[in-house]
Enzyme design. Structure first.
Site, PDB file in Angstrom:
ATOM      1  N   ASN A  72      60.628  46.776  11.632  1.00  0.00           N
ATOM      2  CA  ASN A  72      60.313  46.734  10.421  1.00  0.00           C
ATOM      3  C   ASN A  72      58.731  46.768  10.106  1.00  0.00           C
ATOM      4  O   ASN A  72      58.319  47.096   9.407  1.00  0.00           O
ATOM      5  CB  ASN A  72      60.796  45.521   9.633  1.00  0.00           C
ATOM      6  CG  ASN A  72      62.155  45.547   9.626  1.00  0.00           C
ATOM      7  OD1 ASN A  72      62.968  46.584   9.581  1.00  0.00           O
ATOM      8  ND2 ASN A  72      62.986  44.497   9.478  1.00  0.00           N
ATOM      9  N   GLU A 173      64.514  52.334  10.330  1.00  0.00           N
ATOM     10  CA  GLU A 173      65.279  51.905   9.245  1.00  0.00           C
ATOM     11  C   GLU A 173      65.063  52.369   8.064  1.00  0.00           C
ATOM     12  O   GLU A 173      64.850  51.559   7.010  1.00  0.00           O
ATOM     13  CB  GLU A 173      65.599  50.379   9.482  1.00  0.00           C
ATOM     14  CG  GLU A 173      66.272  50.034  10.955  1.00  0.00           C
ATOM     15  CD  GLU A 173      66.591  48.845  10.966  1.00  0.00           C
ATOM     16  OE1 GLU A 173      66.178  47.639  10.200  1.00  0.00           O
ATOM     17  OE2 GLU A 173      67.496  48.273  11.948  1.00  0.00           O
ATOM     18  N   TYR A 244      73.746  44.761  15.350  1.00  0.00           N
ATOM     19  CA  TYR A 244      73.552  43.303  15.802  1.00  0.00           C
ATOM     20  C   TYR A 244      75.010  42.718  15.333  1.00  0.00           C
ATOM     21  O   TYR A 244      75.249  42.887  14.464  1.00  0.00           O
ATOM     22  CB  TYR A 244      72.320  42.886  15.042  1.00  0.00           C
ATOM     23  CG  TYR A 244      70.752  43.256  15.463  1.00  0.00           C
ATOM     24  CD1 TYR A 244      70.388  42.903  16.771  1.00  0.00           C
ATOM     25  CD2 TYR A 244      70.301  44.237  14.577  1.00  0.00           C
ATOM     26  CE1 TYR A 244      69.251  43.399  16.981  1.00  0.00           C
ATOM     27  CE2 TYR A 244      69.137  44.557  14.774  1.00  0.00           C
ATOM     28  CZ  TYR A 244      68.292  44.346  16.111  1.00  0.00           C
ATOM     29  OH  TYR A 244      67.114  44.815  16.446  1.00  0.00           O
ATOM     30  N   GLU A 292      68.079  50.037  18.748  1.00  0.00           N
ATOM     31  CA  GLU A 292      68.069  48.445  18.411  1.00  0.00           C
ATOM     32  C   GLU A 292      69.522  48.068  18.607  1.00  0.00           C
ATOM     33  O   GLU A 292      70.432  48.633  17.906  1.00  0.00           O
ATOM     34  CB  GLU A 292      67.785  48.279  17.386  1.00  0.00           C
ATOM     35  CG  GLU A 292      65.959  48.288  17.050  1.00  0.00           C
ATOM     36  CD  GLU A 292      65.630  47.867  15.613  1.00  0.00           C
ATOM     37  OE1 GLU A 292      66.250  46.738  15.143  1.00  0.00           O
ATOM     38  OE2 GLU A 292      64.722  48.094  15.369  1.00  0.00           O
ATOM     39  N   GLN A 349      65.106  42.490  21.378  1.00  0.00           N
ATOM     40  CA  GLN A 349      64.302  43.062  21.900  1.00  0.00           C
ATOM     41  C   GLN A 349      63.954  42.327  23.287  1.00  0.00           C
ATOM     42  O   GLN A 349      64.916  41.938  23.911  1.00  0.00           O
ATOM     43  CB  GLN A 349      62.813  42.404  20.883  1.00  0.00           C
ATOM     44  CG  GLN A 349      63.222  42.925  19.564  1.00  0.00           C
ATOM     45  CD  GLN A 349      62.032  42.845  18.635  1.00  0.00           C
ATOM     46  OE1 GLN A 349      60.958  42.537  19.079  1.00  0.00           O
ATOM     47  NE2 GLN A 349      62.258  43.266  17.390  1.00  0.00           N
TER      48      GLN A 349
HETATM   49  O1  AHR Z   1      64.673  43.707  15.770  1.00  0.00           O
HETATM   50  C1  AHR Z   1      64.605  42.978  14.534  1.00  0.00           C
HETATM   51  C2  AHR Z   1      64.668  43.969  13.307  1.00  0.00           C
HETATM   52  O2  AHR Z   1      65.831  44.342  13.198  1.00  0.00           O
HETATM   53  C3  AHR Z   1      63.844  45.154  13.367  1.00  0.00           C
HETATM   54  O3  AHR Z   1      62.396  44.795  12.992  1.00  0.00           O
HETATM   55  C4  AHR Z   1      64.349  46.059  12.397  1.00  0.00           C
HETATM   56  O4  AHR Z   1      64.279  47.318  12.785  1.00  0.00           O
HETATM   57  C5  AHR Z   1      65.892  45.459  12.415  1.00  0.00           C
HETATM   58  O5  AHR Z   1      66.450  45.313  11.142  1.00  0.00           O
END
Ligand code: AHR
Length: 501
Positions: A72, A173, A244, A292, A349
């Site tokens: 982001n 995104e 996620y 991600e 990350q």
């Molecule tokens: O990895 C955390 C955040 O998750 C990133 O900044 C974004 O791309 C996603 O929503």
């Protein structure tokens, strides 16, 4: 005990594994950069301020690529703020995470850090608040040899040689309302294709990733992909996927099955790419960049209490437990099962922010539970991915039909004459007997069986107990009469490494 069977055969090739499947991600977010990879004054810091304790752990992972600077964050980032003399770099409000960005660390520092730890940078450009001009200028600054205003600026900043950054993400995104400069698929598709053209006119050797959906759950998925690819198909090499997962309602059987959602997501994105390929009568096959992916939910409540506008606050600091490591293992297996199309991926990350490595600012560092499946996949998941024709008993779940207890894939490094079998046993109650037909790998014997298990699904590593949840070597099973029998403990991550004798 339940039994599952698999067949190891060199002809059951899924595809060549691109090493970049084991990439990661560093965003200007929380303590990923400041207090994470970079902390001048730290006891282990080098002359550039890079923490050597962290760099050593990163090197262990043998990570081929790292995405930067967001996330982001990139959608409001001025890359020019982060280059040149540090004393004249501006402090800015980062609206993505409501923090103060000092810009002490920027593009050149990131490239230096990548060289130090032996990885390649994957750079994202800002297509939120900025656009084509800044993107092509950043490519010129980084990759053009010299003799132009921007390449000479880089030389004056102390970098005579071009950075030769190969992979570039066209924004981040852009389908999400939370994104600075959020766009419709049409708006994004148009700017992405124009940006792609001009970035490649500056440097025709680069590869580009267009933004796919931020998750499978987005209302606009998969129309977003279809529209964006219809514009960009001839100009980009990859479409991105992000996902996620969390165990918010403490339903572990369901949580461990979430990799099936990832599997469905990948298949749906492939189908959409191939639909556009057919529509355009194209010979080109679009590849996927899962740039991600991880477990993310533990830190959500704590993050709501972090005050705004401070530099490098502790945000997204998930402390991972044992069951998280199992799901991470199953997600790695899932991506390997699609190695013919998923060519890049970034665990999101790397340090402190939803990360396998945790540090204390001014203090030590340790490996989280999820470090280990990621380490094993990166070290041993190279070569060719093999479909195992898994036959496994399964369980019912409210979200997924028939969840197999066994999640498994194999990789074959033909040159090294090694085969590695990765396996997660999702069974909370009992061990699983895995019977593998290895006749086609005549002469191969088991070199090592690593297993990671724990009585407490919620067990974690901490600064005080950094080795509470770690993999252990167990007695290697024998191959007899072309058959390998391995016992996979209940709820376990397993790596069985075979080598030709
Ligand atoms: O990895 C955390 C955040 O998750 C990133 O900044 C974004 O791309 C996603 O929503």
């Amino acid at each position: 005990m339940r039994t599952a069977t698999v067949t190891l055969h060199p002809d059951f090739r899924i595809g060549d594994i691109d090493n970049r499947l084991f990439g990661s991600f560093i965003e200007h977010l929380g303590r990923a950069v400041y207090g994470g990879i970079y902390e001048p004054g730290h006891a282990t810091a080098d002359a550039n301020g890079f923490r050597n304790d962290v760099a050593d752990m990163v090197r262990e992972l043998d990570m081929p690529i790292v995405r930067y600077p967001g996330g982001n964050f990139v959608s409001g980032y001025n890359w020019e703020d982060g280059v040149g003399p540090k004393e004249s770099r501006p402090k800015r409000l980062d609206l993505a995470w409501k923090t103060l960005e000092t810009n002490e660390f920027g593009t050149n520092e990131f490239v230096d850090w990548c060289r130090k730890v032996g990885t390649e940078p994957m750079m994202a450009v800002n297509l939120g608040t900025r656009g084509i001009d800044e993107a092509r200028e950043l490519v010129e600054y980084c990759n053009h040899p010299s003799g132009t205003a921007l390449s000479d600026l880089r030389v004056r900043h102390g970098y005579a040689d071009p950075h030769a950054i190969k992979v570039w993400c066209l924004g981040n995104e852009m389908d999400g309302g939370w994104q600075m400069g959020h766009k419709t698929a049409e708006e994004y598709g148009r700017i992405a294709v124009e940006c792609a053209k001009m970035m490649k006119w500056v440097d025709s050797s680069i590869e580009l990733v267009a933004c796919g959906s931020s998750s499978r759950g987005m209302r606009t998925f998969p129309e977003w992909e279809a529209t964006v690819l219809n514009h960009t198909y001839d100009h980009v090499e990859y479409i991105s996927l992000h996902t996620y997962y969390g165990n918010r309602d403490d339903n572990t059987p369901n949580f461990l099955a979430k990799s099936l959602n990832m599997d469905a997501f990948i298949k749906e994105v492939i189908a959409t790419c191939d639909y556009i390929k057919a529509r355009r009568r194209s010979k080109k096959t679009m590849m996927l960049s899962f740039d991600e992916w991880n477990v993310w939910y533990h830190s959500n409540a704590a993050d709501r209490k972090v005050p705004d506008w401070i530099p490098a606050p502790p945000k997204l600091e998930d402390i991972y437990n044992f069951e998280d490591a199992l799901l991470v293992g199953a997600m790695l297996i899932t991506m390997l099962k699609h190695a013919n199309r998923v060519k890049m991926a970034c665990m999101a990350q790397l340090v402190n922010v939803i990360a396998p490595i945790m540090t204390a600012t001014s203090g030590g560092a340790y490996r989280q539970t999820i470090f280990y499946p990621y380490l094993h996949a990166s070290l041993y998941g190279r070569g060719v991915a093999l479909n195992l024709n898994v036959q496994s008993p399964s369980y019912d779940d409210r979200e997924f039909d028939q969840v197999p207890y066994l999640e498994s894939v194999a990789t074959w490094d033909q040159a090294a004459e090694t085969v590695t079998l990765f396996a997660v046993n999702r069974d909370l109650e009992s061990a699983l007997e895995l019977s593998a037909d290895t006749r086609a790998f005549d002469g191969y014997g088991v070199e090592e069986h690593l297993t990671m298990t724990h009585d407490d699904l919620k067990a974690r590593n901490t600064f005080d107990q950094p080795e509470n949840v770690v993999p252990r070597k167990v007695a290697p099973p024998r191959v007899e009469g072309g058959r390998l029998s391995v016992t996979l403990p209940k709820t376990s991550w397993n790596v069985v490494r075979l080598r030709k004798s």
